[in-house]
Design a protein around this motif. Structure first.
Motif, short mmCIF file in Angstrom:
data_model
loop_
_atom_site.label_atom_id
_atom_site.label_comp_id
_atom_site.label_asym_id
_atom_site.label_seq_id
_atom_site.Cartn_x
_atom_site.Cartn_y
_atom_site.Cartn_z
N MET A 67 0.87 -1.42 -0.14
CA MET A 67 -0.06 -0.12 -0.24
C MET A 67 1.05 1.05 0.40
O MET A 67 2.03 0.87 0.32
N ASN A 68 -0.13 2.68 -0.43
CA ASN A 68 0.89 3.91 -0.17
C ASN A 68 0.82 4.69 1.56
O ASN A 68 -0.27 3.19 2.11
N PHE A 69 1.20 5.09 1.62
CA PHE A 69 1.21 5.44 2.92
C PHE A 69 0.93 6.33 3.93
O PHE A 69 2.27 7.93 3.51
N LEU A 70 -0.23 7.11 4.57
CA LEU A 70 -0.06 8.64 4.78
C LEU A 70 0.19 8.55 6.22
O LEU A 70 -0.36 7.64 7.51
N THR A 71 0.43 9.48 6.61
CA THR A 71 0.81 9.77 8.25
C THR A 71 0.71 11.39 8.40
O THR A 71 0.57 12.71 7.34
N SER A 72 -0.29 11.43 8.97
CA SER A 72 -0.74 13.25 9.72
C SER A 72 -0.17 13.66 10.09
O SER A 72 1.36 13.80 10.69
N SER A 73 -0.46 14.57 11.50
CA SER A 73 0.03 15.62 12.47
C SER A 73 -0.59 14.47 13.81
O SER A 73 -0.36 15.17 14.97
N VAL A 74 -0.74 13.11 13.39
CA VAL A 74 -0.65 12.51 15.21
C VAL A 74 -0.21 11.89 14.81
O VAL A 74 0.09 10.59 13.39
#
Length: 330
Positions: free
Chosen positions: A191-198
């Motif tokens: 998969m691709n990876f989403l990293t956020s502000s948490v």
């Protein structure tokens, strides 16, 4: 050099007039396309006054845009039947011409004890909210058989796999994770990876270093995978004095939660970034995790007005993006 610039919204609305809020979200997505943004993302809000069905809203957006990528950041899979979600997403991807970027996450739904009897009245105690739920979803999207039956029954034709099948959708699936394990798992499963502000404060209490470790862990498992960073970033170049005051107050109110891990899960929050595009570009250039990514989906503040989002997006596209080396899509 920033290669892809996107934005994220939860699409708040007034309970007495939900249509206006949803229309505002669609107008913001249309504006994003005109300004040259590469992507627009919607976040879920269940039993709240924000978009509960991003898939439906994105279906509408496919008919009002032609180029911009459309994503969910993220769909909590605990609220969904993986097979049914795969059908909906494939349908919207077909309608979009192959522009959909679904982001998902797992784990029990928020406030599960309060909602489980309504959500899963017959199976709440045995639902599997582990990565196995994602694997079921991945198999359905990738076109693997979900039943051992196919063929004709009278005049009806049946398929072993989800229909419609959108061949390119599987390569545009994202996992939204805040832990080292989730980053590794996403990479290991293509998969691709989403990293956020948490993020979770597992190995340290330095947000940037934690996020950087997640980016590197994902890339070690999936070197060809895409990584997108989602911080709250508010440029003020063309903002009025009252808007600047509102933005500063918003960030100041949320700042205390960034100073130490929060709750039993030890969640760490990134500070909201507010300032001129020149100031923001300088701060981002010094951000340890930002230095290693080339895609972003900056989160719009949740409680602002439509005109505020217009100003913020315009400054992002015309000032901040170019200051980070980005070029608008055409």
């Amino acid at each position: 050099m920033l290669r892809k610039l996107g934005f994220l919204t939860i699409g708040l609305f007034d309970e007495a007039d939900p249509g206006r809020g949803h229309e505002s979200t669609l107008e913001i997505i249309e504006l994003g396309e005109r300004l040259g943004f590469d992507s627009a993302w919607l976040r879920h809000r269940h039993l709240q006054f924000g978009i509960s069905s991003p898939v439906a809203v994105l279906a509408a957006a496919t008919q009002r845009t032609s180029r911009i990528e459309l994503g969910t950041a993220v769909t909590p899979l605990g609220w969904e039947n993986p097979l049914r979600l795969a059908e909906d997403l494939a349908t919207v991807d077909i309608l979009s011409g192959g522009r959909l970027n679904p982001g998902i996450s797992v784990g029990p739904p928020m406030q599960y004890e309060q909602v489980k009897d309504a959500l899963y009245p017959d199976s709440g105690s045995v639902e599997d909210f582990s990565y196995t739920r994602v694997e079921r979803f991945l198999a359905a999207v990738r076109g693997e058989a979900v039943t051992d039956f196919e063929g004709s029954v009278g005049f009806e034709q049946f398929s072993q796999r989800v229909q419609p099948h959108s061949p390119g959708l599987a390569s545009r699936l994202w996992y939204g994770g805040g832990s080292l394990r989730s980053a590794q798992w996403a990479g290991e499963h293509g998969m691709n990876f989403l990293t956020s502000s948490v993020v979770k404060a597992e190995e340290s209490e330095d947000f940037e270093q934690i996020q950087l470790s997640h980016v590197r862990a994902f890339r070690a498992a999936h070197p060809a995978g895409r990584v997108s960073q989602g911080l709250v970033v508010i440029p003020t170049d063309s903002a009025t004095a009252s808007q600047k005051a509102k933005y500063a107050a918003y960030a100041e109110k949320r700042l205390p939660r960034t100073r130490a891990p929060q709750g039993p899960a030890r969640m760490m929050f990134a500070p909201d970034l507010v300032g001129s595009s020149a100031e923001l570009a300088e701060r981002l250039a010094a951000h340890a995790a930002f230095q290693e990514i080339d895609e972003v989906a900056f989160a719009l503040p949740f409680t602002f007005e439509h005109e505020d989002y217009v100003q913020i997006l315009t400054d992002m596209a015309q000032s901040l993006g170019p200051a980070l080396g980005w070029k608008p899509a055409v």
